[in-house]
Write a protein that holds these residues in place. Sequence first.
Motif, PDB file in Angstrom:
ATOM      1  N   LEU A 124       3.296 -14.095   9.128  1.00 46.89           N
ATOM      2  CA  LEU A 124       3.579 -14.416   7.725  1.00 46.89           C
ATOM      3  C   LEU A 124       4.433 -13.344   7.077  1.00 46.89           C
ATOM      4  CD1 LEU A 124       0.122 -15.816   6.593  1.00 46.89           C
ATOM      5  CD2 LEU A 124       2.294 -17.064   6.557  1.00 46.89           C
TER       6      LEU A 124
ATOM      7  N   HIS B  18       2.146 -19.272   0.769  1.00 51.31           N
ATOM      8  CA  HIS B  18       3.261 -19.002   1.683  1.00 51.31           C
ATOM      9  C   HIS B  18       4.586 -19.074   0.925  1.00 51.31           C
ATOM     10  CE1 HIS B  18       5.228 -18.551   5.501  1.00 51.31           C
ATOM     11  NE2 HIS B  18       5.921 -19.651   5.303  1.00 51.31           N
TER      12      HIS B  18
ATOM     13  N   THR C 238      -1.146 -12.747  10.224  1.00 53.99           N
ATOM     14  CA  THR C 238      -0.701 -11.867   9.137  1.00 53.99           C
ATOM     15  C   THR C 238       0.679 -11.294   9.451  1.00 53.99           C
ATOM     16  OG1 THR C 238      -2.969 -11.309   8.536  1.00 53.99           O
ATOM     17  CG2 THR C 238      -1.253  -9.786   7.801  1.00 53.99           C
TER      18      THR C 238
ATOM     19  N   THR D 141       0.983 -13.110   1.262  1.00 56.46           N
ATOM     20  CA  THR D 141       0.415 -13.118   2.608  1.00 56.46           C
ATOM     21  C   THR D 141      -1.106 -13.095   2.600  1.00 56.46           C
ATOM     22  OG1 THR D 141       2.398 -12.072   3.498  1.00 56.46           O
ATOM     23  CG2 THR D 141       0.403 -11.897   4.823  1.00 56.46           C
TER      24      THR D 141
END
Length: 119
Positions: A60, A25, A57, A30
Motif C-alpha cells: 500500500l 486507499h 502495508t 495506509t
Amino acid sequence: MRHDQPRTIAPDALPEVVIRYVKAHGARDTATAVSAFTGDATVIDDGHTYEGTAEITDWLGRSAGEFTYTTRLTAAWQTDATHYVATQHLEGDFPGGVVDLHYRFALRDDLIERLVIEA
C-alpha cells in the motif's frame, strides 16, 4: 445465491469494510486501509502476491506513492455472502493514463481475507 452468478449492486451497498478500504486507499491512508484486512490476508496485484499485514502495508505504501491518480467507484457486484467485486476508474500519470480496475474481495469475519486487483 450461486458463486458464479454475480448480482449488480449499487457501489454504496458494498460492505462497510470494502467501502472503508476503497476510501482509505484512495486517500492514501495506509493505516486505515490495512485495518480492513485480516492478519493473514492475501493481496494479488499486478502479478505479485502480498501475504499478511506487513507485506500488505509495504504494498500500500509503494502503490500510494508511485503515481498520482484519481479514482472513482463505478460499479459493484455481489457473487455470494462473502464475495464482492468493485470496479474503479483511475486516471493519472501512470502508463496508459486511464484504466478500469476490478477489485475482487473475499471477506471473513467482516474483514478482507483476499483481494485480487485486475484490469
